[in-house]
Design a protein around this motif. Structure first.
Motif, PDB file in Angstrom:
ATOM      1  N   LYS A  37     -12.279  -4.016  -6.940  1.00  0.00           N
ATOM      2  CA  LYS A  37     -12.018  -2.775  -6.212  1.00  0.00           C
ATOM      3  C   LYS A  37     -10.547  -2.507  -5.932  1.00  0.00           C
ATOM      4  O   LYS A  37     -10.170  -1.368  -5.687  1.00  0.00           O
ATOM      5  CB  LYS A  37     -12.719  -2.849  -4.835  1.00  0.00           C
ATOM      6  CG  LYS A  37     -14.177  -2.474  -4.814  1.00  0.00           C
ATOM      7  CD  LYS A  37     -14.578  -2.330  -3.350  1.00  0.00           C
ATOM      8  CE  LYS A  37     -16.031  -2.246  -3.068  1.00  0.00           C
ATOM      9  NZ  LYS A  37     -16.897  -1.437  -3.792  1.00  0.00           N
ATOM     10  N   PHE A  38      -9.723  -3.562  -5.858  1.00  0.00           N
ATOM     11  CA  PHE A  38      -8.353  -3.392  -5.354  1.00  0.00           C
ATOM     12  C   PHE A  38      -7.310  -3.883  -6.351  1.00  0.00           C
ATOM     13  O   PHE A  38      -7.627  -4.629  -7.288  1.00  0.00           O
ATOM     14  CB  PHE A  38      -8.188  -4.161  -4.026  1.00  0.00           C
ATOM     15  CG  PHE A  38      -9.016  -3.576  -2.913  1.00  0.00           C
ATOM     16  CD1 PHE A  38      -8.523  -2.515  -2.147  1.00  0.00           C
ATOM     17  CD2 PHE A  38     -10.281  -4.067  -2.632  1.00  0.00           C
ATOM     18  CE1 PHE A  38      -9.288  -1.965  -1.137  1.00  0.00           C
ATOM     19  CE2 PHE A  38     -11.056  -3.516  -1.625  1.00  0.00           C
ATOM     20  CZ  PHE A  38     -10.557  -2.460  -0.866  1.00  0.00           C
ATOM     21  N   ASP A  39      -6.039  -3.478  -6.108  1.00  0.00           N
ATOM     22  CA  ASP A  39      -4.916  -3.995  -6.890  1.00  0.00           C
ATOM     23  C   ASP A  39      -4.399  -5.306  -6.276  1.00  0.00           C
ATOM     24  O   ASP A  39      -3.940  -6.189  -6.991  1.00  0.00           O
ATOM     25  CB  ASP A  39      -3.761  -2.986  -6.914  1.00  0.00           C
ATOM     26  CG  ASP A  39      -4.183  -1.658  -7.525  1.00  0.00           C
ATOM     27  OD1 ASP A  39      -4.879  -1.695  -8.553  1.00  0.00           O
ATOM     28  OD2 ASP A  39      -3.836  -0.601  -6.973  1.00  0.00           O
ATOM     29  N   ALA A  42       0.838  -1.211   0.000  1.00  0.00           N
ATOM     30  CA  ALA A  42       0.000   0.000   0.000  1.00  0.00           C
ATOM     31  C   ALA A  42       0.870   1.258   0.000  1.00  0.00           C
ATOM     32  O   ALA A  42       0.536   2.248  -0.651  1.00  0.00           O
ATOM     33  CB  ALA A  42      -0.938  -0.004   1.207  1.00  0.00           C
ATOM     34  N   SER A  52      -6.818  -1.147   3.253  1.00  0.00           N
ATOM     35  CA  SER A  52      -8.083  -1.445   3.933  1.00  0.00           C
ATOM     36  C   SER A  52      -8.024  -2.845   4.520  1.00  0.00           C
ATOM     37  O   SER A  52      -7.210  -3.673   4.102  1.00  0.00           O
ATOM     38  CB  SER A  52      -9.257  -1.408   2.951  1.00  0.00           C
ATOM     39  OG  SER A  52      -9.409  -0.134   2.387  1.00  0.00           O
ATOM     40  N   GLU A 107      -3.932   5.600   3.322  1.00  0.00           N
ATOM     41  CA  GLU A 107      -5.284   5.610   2.752  1.00  0.00           C
ATOM     42  C   GLU A 107      -5.511   4.581   1.653  1.00  0.00           C
ATOM     43  O   GLU A 107      -6.659   4.306   1.299  1.00  0.00           O
ATOM     44  CB  GLU A 107      -5.661   7.015   2.273  1.00  0.00           C
ATOM     45  CG  GLU A 107      -4.810   7.557   1.151  1.00  0.00           C
ATOM     46  CD  GLU A 107      -5.426   8.809   0.545  1.00  0.00           C
ATOM     47  OE1 GLU A 107      -5.027   9.168  -0.566  1.00  0.00           O
ATOM     48  OE2 GLU A 107      -6.328   9.399   1.183  1.00  0.00           O
ATOM     49  N   THR A 108      -4.429   3.963   1.144  1.00  0.00           N
ATOM     50  CA  THR A 108      -4.626   2.926   0.124  1.00  0.00           C
ATOM     51  C   THR A 108      -4.700   1.519   0.745  1.00  0.00           C
ATOM     52  O   THR A 108      -4.660   0.529   0.030  1.00  0.00           O
ATOM     53  CB  THR A 108      -3.491   2.962  -0.915  1.00  0.00           C
ATOM     54  OG1 THR A 108      -2.239   2.951  -0.227  1.00  0.00           O
ATOM     55  CG2 THR A 108      -3.568   4.203  -1.778  1.00  0.00           C
ATOM     56  N   ARG A 155     -10.989   1.382   6.331  1.00  0.00           N
ATOM     57  CA  ARG A 155      -9.840   2.060   5.731  1.00  0.00           C
ATOM     58  C   ARG A 155      -8.813   2.372   6.815  1.00  0.00           C
ATOM     59  O   ARG A 155      -9.173   2.882   7.881  1.00  0.00           O
ATOM     60  CB  ARG A 155     -10.355   3.350   5.062  1.00  0.00           C
ATOM     61  CG  ARG A 155      -9.315   4.299   4.557  1.00  0.00           C
ATOM     62  CD  ARG A 155      -8.929   4.046   3.123  1.00  0.00           C
ATOM     63  NE  ARG A 155     -10.023   3.993   2.186  1.00  0.00           N
ATOM     64  CZ  ARG A 155     -10.417   5.029   1.429  1.00  0.00           C
ATOM     65  NH1 ARG A 155      -9.825   6.192   1.535  1.00  0.00           N
ATOM     66  NH2 ARG A 155     -11.390   4.886   0.558  1.00  0.00           N
ATOM     67  N   GLN A 180      -0.075   1.082  -4.197  1.00  0.00           N
ATOM     68  CA  GLN A 180      -1.066   0.089  -4.635  1.00  0.00           C
ATOM     69  C   GLN A 180      -2.289   0.131  -3.719  1.00  0.00           C
ATOM     70  O   GLN A 180      -2.174   0.425  -2.528  1.00  0.00           O
ATOM     71  CB  GLN A 180      -0.457  -1.322  -4.542  1.00  0.00           C
ATOM     72  CG  GLN A 180       0.812  -1.506  -5.342  1.00  0.00           C
ATOM     73  CD  GLN A 180       0.534  -1.799  -6.790  1.00  0.00           C
ATOM     74  OE1 GLN A 180      -0.132  -2.754  -7.112  1.00  0.00           O
ATOM     75  NE2 GLN A 180       1.037  -0.949  -7.663  1.00  0.00           N
ATOM     76  N   ASN A 181      -3.432  -0.154  -4.298  1.00  0.00           N
ATOM     77  CA  ASN A 181      -4.667  -0.182  -3.518  1.00  0.00           C
ATOM     78  C   ASN A 181      -4.836  -1.603  -2.948  1.00  0.00           C
ATOM     79  O   ASN A 181      -5.019  -2.543  -3.716  1.00  0.00           O
ATOM     80  CB  ASN A 181      -5.817   0.186  -4.450  1.00  0.00           C
ATOM     81  CG  ASN A 181      -6.962   0.799  -3.705  1.00  0.00           C
ATOM     82  OD1 ASN A 181      -6.883   1.031  -2.502  1.00  0.00           O
ATOM     83  ND2 ASN A 181      -8.036   1.066  -4.416  1.00  0.00           N
TER      84      ASN A 181
END
Ligand SMILES: Nc1ncnc2c1ncn2[C@@H]1O[C@H](COP(=O)(O)OP(=O)(O)OP(=O)(O)O)[C@@H](O)[C@H]1O
Ligand SMILES: [Mg+2]
Length: 271
Positions: free
Chosen positions: A112-114, A28, A84, A81-82, A76, A32-33
């Motif tokens: 939704k995510f990487d 993150a 969760s 912030e990336t 989160r 990266q998310n």
């Protein structure tokens, strides 16, 4: 579309949850998310290590059963912030995780995510198999001792036979993360040598994480070590491992003891 990574081991207490949090936070921090998902229903440890336990309202089982939307259960991270977390339930029946329900949630997470990083429960039973089923890649967490290596060997067998990828005839990428490595004990020959572990398991080495007080200190304040103590030896090893997961070809640092401190003298090619 996300990459789904399972952090698994077979044997308990080897550092899966610690590594899920540390690798998730490291990925993150590189922009990266990332979502870390707690599959350890009944124990609910990941939210503690991530410092999110007081913010848990809904959990994976609520979403799997359709009692809550994914967005209601995702928490989160306040520091990054990336990052969760999708927490597990502490009390509910493990059988509440149905295969179809998990598949639906994983599809939604992939959109939704990487990165979707799944923290597996110990053992080789249903919970561990559900955690690994949708994975594209696996991090096999192993301590340099016989019982841990033996259980990792069994997990590698399952990764190659019971996962969705295996059933489609596709290859599952597997990485070995050697954790709780103690250079002093290694020097005294009290632990299995890295070379021996690599030879037995014969999967590529992702990293070697030293045994360190910094990991315990970070966990006590509810933070992944890569967020709480980013310059510490274990955090540096986790950052390196995360870069390898992102495809960088860099040498693996082997922790060595130097005047009571860990240092990074040796560099080694990734197997
Ligand atoms: N590198 C390390 N140095 C020192 N302590 C560590 C290290 N890695 C993990 N630990 C400690 O080891 C214990 C077990 O770690 P963790 O909970 O991550 O293991 P686990 O594999 O998830 O366990 P379980 O199988 O019960 O889910 C924890 O107290 C953790 O803080
Ligand atoms: Mg755990």
């Amino acid at each position: 579309m996300a990459k789904v990574l399972v952090v698994t081991s077979g044997k308990g207490g080897v550092g899966k949850t610690t590594s899920t949090a540390a690798l998730g936070a490291a990925l993150a921090q590189s922009g990266q998310n990332v979502v870390v998902v707690d599959f350890d229903v009944g124990l609910r440890n990941l939210d503690l290590v991530m410092g999110a336990e007081r913010r848990v309202v809904f959990d994976l089982i609520n979403v799997v059963q359709g009692d809550a939307k994914l967005a209601q259960a995702l928490i989160r991270d306040k520091r990054c912030e990336t990052l969760s977390i999708l927490p597990a339930s502490q009390t509910r029946d493990k059988d509440a995780l149905t295969a179809d329900g998990v598949a639906r949630v994983m599809d939604e997470l992939r959109e939704k995510f990487d990165w979707v990083v799944c923290d597996s429960p110990a053992g080789i039973e249903r919970g561990a198999q559900l955690a690994m089923y949708h994975a594209d890649q696996a991090v096999v967490v192993t301590n340099p001792e016989v019982s841990s290596v033996r259980d990792s060997d069994r997990i590698i067998g399952l990764l190659d036979s019971t996962t969705e990828r295996a059933k489609r005839g596709e290859k599952m990428e597997k990485h070995l993360l050697l954790t709780r490595y103690d250079p002093a004990r290694a020097a005294r020959g009290e632990m299995l040598r890295t070379e021996d572990v690599l030879e037995i398991l014969s999967i590529p080495l992702l990293g070697i994480i030293p045994e360190s007080e910094d990991v315990l200190r970070a966990s006590n304040i509810g933070s992944p070590v890569t967020l709480a103590h980013p310059d510490s030896a274990p955090a540096r090893a986790y950052f390196e491992a995360a870069r390898r997961l992102e495809g960088e070809k860099i040498d693996v640092s082997v922790p060595v003891e130097k005047r009571g401190l860990f240092d990074w003298l040796f560099k080694k090619r990734v197997a």
